[in-house]
Design an enzyme around this catalytic site. Structure first.
Site, mmCIF file in Angstrom:
data_model
loop_
_atom_site.group_PDB
_atom_site.id
_atom_site.type_symbol
_atom_site.label_atom_id
_atom_site.label_comp_id
_atom_site.label_asym_id
_atom_site.label_seq_id
_atom_site.Cartn_x
_atom_site.Cartn_y
_atom_site.Cartn_z
ATOM 1 N N HIS A 201 73.563 17.462 -17.467
ATOM 2 C CA HIS A 201 74.654 17.514 -16.495
ATOM 3 C C HIS A 201 74.463 18.518 -15.374
ATOM 4 O O HIS A 201 75.275 18.591 -14.471
ATOM 5 C CB HIS A 201 75.982 17.824 -17.195
ATOM 6 C CG HIS A 201 76.086 19.259 -17.634
ATOM 7 N ND1 HIS A 201 75.473 19.720 -18.765
ATOM 8 C CD2 HIS A 201 76.688 20.324 -17.071
ATOM 9 C CE1 HIS A 201 75.714 21.014 -18.898
ATOM 10 N NE2 HIS A 201 76.452 21.414 -17.883
HETATM 11 C C1 UD1 Z 1 80.957 23.051 -15.694
HETATM 12 C C2 UD1 Z 1 80.304 24.422 -15.587
HETATM 13 C C3 UD1 Z 1 78.981 24.410 -16.345
HETATM 14 C C4 UD1 Z 1 79.163 23.928 -17.768
HETATM 15 C C5 UD1 Z 1 79.838 22.569 -17.749
HETATM 16 C C6 UD1 Z 1 80.087 22.022 -19.121
HETATM 17 C C7 UD1 Z 1 80.716 25.662 -13.509
HETATM 18 C C8 UD1 Z 1 80.106 26.113 -12.245
HETATM 19 N N1 UD1 Z 1 79.987 24.776 -14.227
HETATM 20 O O1 UD1 Z 1 80.130 22.121 -15.007
HETATM 21 O O2 UD1 Z 1 78.467 25.741 -16.388
HETATM 22 O O3 UD1 Z 1 77.907 23.839 -18.410
HETATM 23 O O4 UD1 Z 1 81.103 22.700 -17.056
HETATM 24 O O5 UD1 Z 1 80.635 20.760 -19.043
HETATM 25 O O6 UD1 Z 1 81.793 26.079 -13.844
HETATM 26 N N2 UD1 Z 1 84.901 15.830 -14.461
HETATM 27 C C9 UD1 Z 1 85.697 14.873 -15.038
HETATM 28 N N3 UD1 Z 1 86.537 15.254 -16.024
HETATM 29 C C10 UD1 Z 1 86.622 16.520 -16.476
HETATM 30 C C11 UD1 Z 1 85.805 17.493 -15.876
HETATM 31 C C12 UD1 Z 1 84.940 17.130 -14.895
HETATM 32 O O7 UD1 Z 1 85.658 13.704 -14.667
HETATM 33 O O8 UD1 Z 1 87.409 16.796 -17.407
HETATM 34 C C13 UD1 Z 1 83.943 15.436 -13.411
HETATM 35 C C14 UD1 Z 1 84.491 15.555 -12.017
HETATM 36 O O9 UD1 Z 1 84.004 14.506 -11.277
HETATM 37 C C15 UD1 Z 1 83.886 16.833 -11.502
HETATM 38 C C16 UD1 Z 1 82.566 16.875 -12.229
HETATM 39 O O10 UD1 Z 1 82.807 16.269 -13.495
HETATM 40 O O11 UD1 Z 1 83.769 16.853 -10.145
HETATM 41 C C17 UD1 Z 1 82.044 18.250 -12.429
HETATM 42 O O12 UD1 Z 1 83.003 19.093 -13.084
HETATM 43 P P1 UD1 Z 1 82.985 20.686 -12.821
HETATM 44 O O13 UD1 Z 1 84.002 21.358 -13.656
HETATM 45 O O14 UD1 Z 1 83.018 20.950 -11.366
HETATM 46 O O15 UD1 Z 1 81.563 21.146 -13.308
HETATM 47 P P2 UD1 Z 1 80.668 20.697 -14.541
HETATM 48 O O16 UD1 Z 1 79.518 19.960 -14.026
HETATM 49 O O17 UD1 Z 1 81.477 20.084 -15.625
#
Ligand code: UD1
Length: 355
Positions: A201
């Site tokens: 991811h």
């Molecule tokens: C975040 C953390 C990362 C961790 C990861 C675990 C930061 C900078 N990154 O990354 O260190 O390893 O979480 O998962 O804080 N989304 C959903 N549903 C959710 C959450 C996210 O659909 O419940 C999608 C959204 O499109 C979002 C994307 O995932 O834009 C990324 O989510 P985000 O929280 O920005 O970062 P992660 O890649 O999950």
């Protein structure tokens, strides 16, 4: 003592659980859990509270997804009034996600003590958002709880005074130790005998379309030799859908797994291929071979002592290392010191002796 815990993203929940439990057993300790809402899907958040037996958060800031600057700013703006209302004696922040740095900064500005759980880890790669979060949080924190000695050494080099630093061990492993006996409850009946468990991811692996295409192609090829199970993070799913990539071969696509299901999948895997941080640690504890598709790791002890190998962005190396494991030549590792299930008790001891 009034303790306020901050969680926001999936890897925070298994770190909160043991610390919350350990503090529950201490007299005169009032606890409040604030969820920033960085992760909000049921299978990225609620299911972990259910399985790990943590009561629902007292406050949910509901920030959701956005760019880094927007997400960080929204967390700060919505956390400030909560902090002012509750005025805790100390705020505990976990790991390296945006929720961690954003709330640590709010506390520092308001002069409220912050303790960082999982302090001192460094990849020395500032292109990773998490490395920026780690560096800033550790500069702001009043108390720093490290999982391994390399963390203490990194903090000393950055000028953090040693009396603020406490080597306590790994709280994520506390949860693993507690949950391991239950992990086979969710073991899928049709689990293959041998399989690769895959997770991916990080922006460096999934945000570059060409790289992601090559990755899926390679996975497809691997899956003709050994089955590949791939629980897909929402971020990765979105990228794959955008590119209209279906992947080739016999990859078993799965929704993000709950804690117990994933633990069972890890424990029974022939090898795990990942770019996660926590999974490098869990496989080291479980003695399962781990191939990490990153050029560096903030958890070097998993390489020097554990079962982890860095394969970078090199598919040739990935294939060669996989072959090595499948031929029964996987590296044998050891469990690092203080990864013993009692890290949270050590944290509670330090907190309860604060003035
Ligand atoms: C975040 C953390 C990362 C961790 C990861 C675990 C930061 C900078 N990154 O990354 O260190 O390893 O979480 O998962 O804080 N989304 C959903 N549903 C959710 C959450 C996210 O659909 O419940 C999608 C959204 O499109 C979002 C994307 O995932 O834009 C990324 O989510 P985000 O929280 O920005 O970062 P992660 O890649 O999950």
């Amino acid at each position: 003592m009034r303790v306020l815990h901050i969680v926001g993203a999936r890897p925070n929940f298994m770190k909160l659980a043991p610390v919350h439990r350990a503090l529950q057993q201490r007299p005169n300790c009032e606890q409040l859990v604030v969820h920033t809402g960085q992760h909000y899907d049921f299978n990225m958040s609620d299911v972990f509270f259910q399985e790990l037996g943590i009561s629902a958060p007292d406050v949910n800031l509901g920030v959701g997804s956005a760019s880094h600057a927007q997400q960080t700013a929204q967390i700060m703006a919505s956390f400030e009034p909560v902090l002012l209302e509750h005025r805790p004696d100390i705020v505990l922040v976990y790991g390296d996600v945006n929720s961690t740095v954003a709330t640590a900064l709010v506390c520092a500005k308001l002069g409220i003590r912050v303790a960082h759980v999982e302090a001192g880890l460094r990849s020395f790669d500032r292109s990773m958002p998490e490395e920026i979060n780690r560096l800033i949080t550790d500069q702001l924190a009043d108390l720093l709880f490290t999982p391994s000695e390399d963390g203490d050494a990194n903090l000393a080099k950055e000028g953090v005074s040693p009396e603020r630093v406490h080597l306590v061990g790994n709280v994520m492993i506390d949860t693993l130790v507690r949950m391991l006996p239950n992990s086979d409850k969710l073991r899928p009946k049709d689990l293959p005998k041998r399989y690769v468990l895959m997770t991916m991811h990080r922006p460096s692996n999934v945000d570059d379309p060409e790289w992601l295409k090559c990755l899926l192609k390679t996975l497809g090829e691997i899956s003709s030799d050994i089955e590949v199970l791939f629980p897909v993070h929402p971020r990765t799913r979105e990228r794959i859908q955008k590119l209209n990539l279906n992947g080739t071969g016999k990859i078993h696509w799965m929704d993000p797994a709950s804690y117990l299901l994933f633990l069972s999948l890890q424990k029974n895997a022939t090898v795990v291929v990942t770019d996660s941080g926590g999974i490098q640690e869990e496989t080291t504890f479980l003695g399962v071979p781990c191939l990490t598709m990153r050029e560096n790791t903030e958890r070097p002890i998993t390489v020097t002592m554990g079962t982890n190998r860095l394969v970078g962005r090199d598919f040739g190396k990935l294939r060669a290392e996989l072959r090595y494991v499948l031929d029964g030549k996987a590296k044998k590792g050891q469990v690092p010191p203080l990864w013993d299930g009692n890290a949270a008790t050590r944290i509670a001891d330090v907190l309860c002796n604060l003035n």
